[in-house]
Design an enzyme around this catalytic site. Structure first.
Site, PDB file in Angstrom:
ATOM      1  N   HIS A 123     -41.563  76.250  31.871  1.00 14.04           N
ATOM      2  CA  HIS A 123     -40.641  76.452  33.002  1.00 14.04           C
ATOM      3  C   HIS A 123     -41.402  77.150  34.134  1.00 14.04           C
ATOM      4  O   HIS A 123     -41.363  76.720  35.284  1.00 14.04           O
ATOM      5  CB  HIS A 123     -39.460  77.283  32.514  1.00 14.04           C
ATOM      6  CG  HIS A 123     -38.450  77.604  33.557  1.00 14.04           C
ATOM      7  ND1 HIS A 123     -37.633  76.649  34.132  1.00 14.04           N
ATOM      8  CD2 HIS A 123     -38.092  78.789  34.134  1.00 14.04           C
ATOM      9  CE1 HIS A 123     -36.824  77.243  35.013  1.00 14.04           C
ATOM     10  NE2 HIS A 123     -37.084  78.534  35.032  1.00 14.04           N
ATOM     11  N   ASP A 171     -35.501  81.132  30.429  1.00 16.41           N
ATOM     12  CA  ASP A 171     -35.199  79.747  30.805  1.00 16.41           C
ATOM     13  C   ASP A 171     -36.105  78.757  30.069  1.00 16.41           C
ATOM     14  O   ASP A 171     -36.364  77.658  30.565  1.00 16.41           O
ATOM     15  CB  ASP A 171     -35.380  79.552  32.314  1.00 16.41           C
ATOM     16  CG  ASP A 171     -34.281  80.216  33.132  1.00 16.41           C
ATOM     17  OD1 ASP A 171     -33.300  80.705  32.542  1.00 16.41           O
ATOM     18  OD2 ASP A 171     -34.409  80.221  34.374  1.00 16.41           O
ATOM     19  N   HIS A 187     -39.542  85.972  33.239  1.00 18.11           N
ATOM     20  CA  HIS A 187     -40.338  85.225  34.231  1.00 18.11           C
ATOM     21  C   HIS A 187     -39.907  85.643  35.631  1.00 18.11           C
ATOM     22  O   HIS A 187     -38.955  86.402  35.796  1.00 18.11           O
ATOM     23  CB  HIS A 187     -40.257  83.710  34.000  1.00 18.11           C
ATOM     24  CG  HIS A 187     -38.914  83.098  34.239  1.00 18.11           C
ATOM     25  ND1 HIS A 187     -37.812  83.403  33.466  1.00 18.11           N
ATOM     26  CD2 HIS A 187     -38.476  82.189  35.158  1.00 18.11           C
ATOM     27  CE1 HIS A 187     -36.776  82.701  33.896  1.00 18.11           C
ATOM     28  NE2 HIS A 187     -37.134  81.968  34.925  1.00 18.11           N
ATOM     29  N   HIS A 240     -28.659  81.029  30.826  1.00 18.54           N
ATOM     30  CA  HIS A 240     -27.673  80.258  31.601  1.00 18.54           C
ATOM     31  C   HIS A 240     -26.633  79.602  30.696  1.00 18.54           C
ATOM     32  O   HIS A 240     -26.936  79.248  29.549  1.00 18.54           O
ATOM     33  CB  HIS A 240     -28.358  79.143  32.407  1.00 18.54           C
ATOM     34  CG  HIS A 240     -29.194  79.632  33.542  1.00 18.54           C
ATOM     35  ND1 HIS A 240     -28.682  79.879  34.802  1.00 18.54           N
ATOM     36  CD2 HIS A 240     -30.513  79.921  33.612  1.00 18.54           C
ATOM     37  CE1 HIS A 240     -29.659  80.299  35.599  1.00 18.54           C
ATOM     38  NE2 HIS A 240     -30.786  80.328  34.896  1.00 18.54           N
ATOM     39  N   ASP A 251     -33.481  84.803  40.292  1.00 15.22           N
ATOM     40  CA  ASP A 251     -32.227  85.068  39.569  1.00 15.22           C
ATOM     41  C   ASP A 251     -32.477  85.837  38.274  1.00 15.22           C
ATOM     42  O   ASP A 251     -31.536  86.175  37.555  1.00 15.22           O
ATOM     43  CB  ASP A 251     -31.441  83.770  39.311  1.00 15.22           C
ATOM     44  CG  ASP A 251     -32.192  82.758  38.463  1.00 15.22           C
ATOM     45  OD1 ASP A 251     -33.412  82.577  38.670  1.00 15.22           O
ATOM     46  OD2 ASP A 251     -31.555  82.133  37.585  1.00 15.22           O
ATOM     47  N   HIS A 252     -33.741  86.139  37.986  1.00 11.59           N
ATOM     48  CA  HIS A 252     -34.100  86.959  36.812  1.00 11.59           C
ATOM     49  C   HIS A 252     -34.654  88.327  37.186  1.00 11.59           C
ATOM     50  O   HIS A 252     -34.525  89.273  36.413  1.00 11.59           O
ATOM     51  CB  HIS A 252     -35.108  86.202  35.932  1.00 11.59           C
ATOM     52  CG  HIS A 252     -34.524  84.952  35.340  1.00 11.59           C
ATOM     53  ND1 HIS A 252     -34.193  84.846  34.020  1.00 11.59           N
ATOM     54  CD2 HIS A 252     -34.169  83.779  35.924  1.00 11.59           C
ATOM     55  CE1 HIS A 252     -33.666  83.648  33.795  1.00 11.59           C
ATOM     56  NE2 HIS A 252     -33.646  82.988  34.941  1.00 11.59           N
ATOM     57  N   HIS A 293     -38.640  84.186  38.399  1.00 13.73           N
ATOM     58  CA  HIS A 293     -37.626  83.580  39.277  1.00 13.73           C
ATOM     59  C   HIS A 293     -36.616  84.634  39.772  1.00 13.73           C
ATOM     60  O   HIS A 293     -36.216  85.520  39.020  1.00 13.73           O
ATOM     61  CB  HIS A 293     -36.910  82.435  38.554  1.00 13.73           C
ATOM     62  CG  HIS A 293     -37.745  81.191  38.478  1.00 13.73           C
ATOM     63  ND1 HIS A 293     -37.509  80.176  37.573  1.00 13.73           N
ATOM     64  CD2 HIS A 293     -38.827  80.811  39.203  1.00 13.73           C
ATOM     65  CE1 HIS A 293     -38.408  79.218  37.744  1.00 13.73           C
ATOM     66  NE2 HIS A 293     -39.211  79.575  38.727  1.00 13.73           N
TER      67      HIS A 293
HETATM   68 ZN   LIG Z   1     -36.089  80.248  35.896  1.00  9.69          ZN
END
Ligand SMILES: [Zn+2]
Length: 240
Positions: free
Chosen positions: A111, A130, A55, A168, A59-60, A57
């Site tokens: 998410h 996530d 996805h 995570h 941090d990905h 985001h």
């Molecule tokens: Zn995420």
């Protein structure tokens, strides 16, 4: 056989390196931070050929372009989201391949709306981003409770021994909420104790398995989507 290695990043992310010895191919799932990925590839002498995103985001996907520039790896990510440097758009039923190993794409919105998971069914491995965490699930930033409940249901329909690689290390906080939400569940109490011991010893608690999540994940254990939604809202403000 797939060799799957966690690369810790930021406060609590795991970026997963996936290596296939016969072909010499290596992929990374969700390289949020380029530096630790490039360092680990160098340390192991692995050549990165593919980047897979679950996805959008940061941090990905934050390391996508830098890792691509450094390695020449090809980027595959969800068609429905903005993915930096993407070469291949992935949607329901598409495949990614690493050597002879095939990962099937399923769409698991909740998410985010375009979130995908990669199922390597012959390897009993799934990269779930996530969507699902050990004893937990992702927050509903974009999707509805109905979407997320259905997405978790799709993951829980996989064989019991499927290993679920989430992004995570949230297990301890999730386990504390699970013990609150499921006070009479011995499997939850036992897993909370085990997770406390693992974290105290500095060990990582993922991947998890479908069987473990069916027994101890309070979002999976919710009787219906209404109860799921109530628990998701409650967990958002739960302090253990
Ligand atoms: Zn995420």
């Amino acid at each position: 056989m797939l060799d799957i290695v966690p690369v810790p990043a930021f406060a609590d992310n795991y970026l997963w390196l996936v290596h296939e010895a016969d072909s010499g191919e290596t992929a990374v799932v969700d390289p949020g931070d380029p530096a630790p990925i490039l360092a680990e590839l160098d340390r192991r002498g692995w050549k990165l050929t593919q980047i897979w995103n679950t996805h959008w985001h940061p941090d990905h996907v934050g390391g996508n372009v830098a890792v691509k520039e450094a390695t020449g790896a090809r980027i595959s990510g969800p068609a429905a989201e903005r993915i930096p440097g993407r070469d291949v758009e992935l949607g329901e039923g598409d495949n990614v391949r690493l050597g002879g190993h095939v990962g099937r794409v399923i769409e698991v919105p909740g998410h985010t709306l375009g979130h995908i998971a990669l199922l390597f069914e012959n390897d009993r491995v799934a990269f779930v981003g996530d969507t699902l965490f050990a004893m937990g699930c992702g927050r509903l930033f974009e999707g509805t409770p109905e979407q997320m409940y259905a997405s978790l249901g799709r993951l829980m329909a996989l064989p019991d021994d499927t290993r679920l690689y989430c992004a995570h290390e949230y297990t301890l906080a999730n386990a504390r909420y699970a013990a609150y939400a499921e006070p009479d569940n011995d499997a939850v109490a036992n897993r909370l104790a085990a997770v406390e011991a693992m974290r105290a010893a500095g060990q990582i608690t993922v991947p998890t398995t479908v069987a473990e999540e069916r027994a101890t994940n309070p979002f999976v254990l919710a009787d219906d989507v209404r109860e799921f939604a109530r628990r998701r809202t409650e967990k958002d403000s739960f302090r253990s």
